[in-house]
Design a protein around this motif. Sequence first.
Motif, short mmCIF file in Angstrom:
data_model
loop_
_atom_site.label_atom_id
_atom_site.label_comp_id
_atom_site.label_asym_id
_atom_site.label_seq_id
_atom_site.Cartn_x
_atom_site.Cartn_y
_atom_site.Cartn_z
N TYR A 47 1.10 -0.74 0.10
CA TYR A 47 -0.37 0.54 -0.02
C TYR A 47 0.80 1.12 -0.13
N SER A 48 0.81 1.73 -1.31
CA SER A 48 1.19 3.75 -1.22
C SER A 48 0.91 4.82 -0.59
N ILE A 49 0.42 4.96 0.92
CA ILE A 49 -0.30 5.70 0.99
C ILE A 49 0.59 6.93 0.87
N PRO A 50 -0.51 8.02 0.34
CA PRO A 50 0.55 9.65 0.47
C PRO A 50 1.01 9.96 1.36
N LYS A 51 1.97 11.27 1.80
CA LYS A 51 3.47 11.32 2.38
C LYS A 51 2.09 12.40 3.74
N GLY A 52 2.22 11.91 4.85
CA GLY A 52 2.00 12.43 5.81
C GLY A 52 0.43 12.58 6.29
N CYS A 53 -0.05 10.87 5.97
CA CYS A 53 -1.67 10.62 5.84
C CYS A 53 -0.92 9.13 6.23
N ASP A 54 0.10 8.73 6.80
CA ASP A 54 0.18 7.23 7.87
C ASP A 54 0.17 6.83 8.32
N TRP A 55 -0.03 6.22 9.34
CA TRP A 55 -0.65 5.81 10.66
C TRP A 55 -0.09 5.88 11.91
N GLN A 56 1.22 6.20 11.23
CA GLN A 56 2.86 6.46 12.31
C GLN A 56 2.68 7.64 12.55
N PHE A 57 2.74 8.21 11.37
CA PHE A 57 2.44 10.03 11.45
C PHE A 57 1.23 10.14 12.22
#
Length: 480
Positions: A47-57
Motif C-alpha cells: 500500500y502506497s499511502i500519501p506522505k503525512g497520511c500514514d498510521w505512524q504519523f
Amino acid sequence: MATNILVAKIWSFCDTLRDDGLGYGDYLEQLTYLLFLKMADENKEQYSIPKGCDWQFLKSTNQIVETYEEVLKTLSKSGGMLNKIFAGALNKIHDSVKLKKLIKLIDEEDWTSKEFDVKGEIYESLLQKNAENSGAGQYFTPRSVITTMVECIQPKPKETISDPSCGTGGFFLGALNYLNKKKLSKSDADFLKFKTFHGWEIEKSTARLCLMNLFLHGVGDLKETPEIEVTDSLKRCEKGEVEDFEKVNIILANPPFGVSSSDIPTIDLKQSKKDGYFLRKDFWVTTSNKQLAFLQHIVTMLKDDGRAAVVLPDNVLFEGGAGETIRKKLLEETSLHTILRLPTGIFYAQGVKANVLFFDKGNATKEIWYYDYRTNIRHTPKRNPLQLEHLSDFIECFSAGNKKKRKETWSPENEIGRWRKYTYKELIARDKTNLDIFWLRDDSLIDLDNLPEPEILLDEIIENIESALVSFKSIKENLE
C-alpha cells in the motif's frame, strides 16, 4: 485475541462516543478509515499511502483531531480505491482524548498478521453489531441464509455475480468464501479479485462499507476496485433497459422491503414524460412496489442461462394486479424451480415473512419445489438465531448437483414432510396465480396443552399484525 473478544473490546468503546452524539453507523465509518490506515501500515510494500497520511504519523502527532481531518481530506483526493473509500470522509470524533484512545485500541492488534479470513470476520462482526444496534440493518440478511443460497447456486470460477442492492456486501462475501474453497488457477483468482462482483447501493456510506468489506477479504487493490456503484440500480439504465454487455451469470440479492417508492419505473414512454416516471422498456408492467420492480429488474439483469436466488416478502407471492402479471411472466420466462419459506423472527424488523426464490433464466417453469421452514419453527435474532445447520436438510433436498434426484418428503402418508412439489398446471390454475402455498398444520393452533411461552406468543402476534399492515398498504396502493 479471539474474534468475539476483539469485537466486544472495540465495539464497547462506541458507548463512550455515544455520549458525544456519535451514532453506531458513524462509529463504524470512523473504524473503517482507521482500520484501513493501520492495515496499510502493516503492509507498506503493498500500500502506497500519501506522505503525512500514514498510521505512524497519525498516532504520533500532538494535534490529533486537526491531523486526522487533514488526512481524510488528502486521501479523498488520492484516486483509485483510496478515493472510493474516503470520498466525502469527515471526522466525527472531535474529542482528542477519545480519538487517541480509539487509535490505541486499533494499534494494539496486528491485523494483517492474522489469517486472511479472520480480519475479515472481525469486520463482518462489527457490521453485524451495527445492524443489531442501529436499526439500519433491520433486513440484514442472516449469514446462514446467505450461505444456504450460495451453496444452492454453486458459483463457478469466472462467473460474474451481481447484487442490485448490495448493502455492505454480505452476498459477495458468501460467494467469495465458497469460491475460495475451490482450487483456482491464477487466471481464476485474478478474475475473482477484480471482475467477479458488480454491485449497486443507493447509500454512499453503506457502499463505502461494502468496498472496505471486500477489500479486507482480498478483493481489489489500491489501483483497481470492484464495481460498486453509488446509485439506484433500478434507474441506472440510460437506454431504459439493461444492455447485453451488462448482464451477469448470477444474482444473489435481498432487495429493499419497502412497499412503495416515489420513483416509479414505467413501461410507457408517454407516462415517463408526463408523470416523471423513469422508463424501463424491459419490464413487464409498471408498478410502485419496490419488490416487484426489483424482481423484474433482476430478471432483466441475467444472461439467458443465468440463475438467481432472491429474498422476497410473502406479498410478492400473492399480491394481485401487477403482482399477478409478474408471477405469470416469471413462470413463462424463467424456471422458478424452488421456493424456500423462511421462518419469522430472523430479521431485526418485526413482522417480516420472507421467502427465497430460486430461478434460472431461459426455460419456462415446469414445477416448483417448496420447502416450508416456517410452520412450527421459531427463531429470534439474539436468543435463538437461525444457524446453517437448521437449513442443512433444505440444502440436501435442493440437490444442487442433480435436481433430477429430488424426492418429496411430503406424502399423504407423511403429512409433516416439509419438501413438496407443485406442477405448473396446478399453480397456473390457482386464483391470481397465487404462489403462497403452505400445507403443514400449525401445532400451536391445535395443541392447547402445549402452547409456546407468552413472550413467544406476543412476538408472533406483533409479527402477524405488522405483516397484515404491510399487506393492507399494498392493497390500498393497488386500489389507488
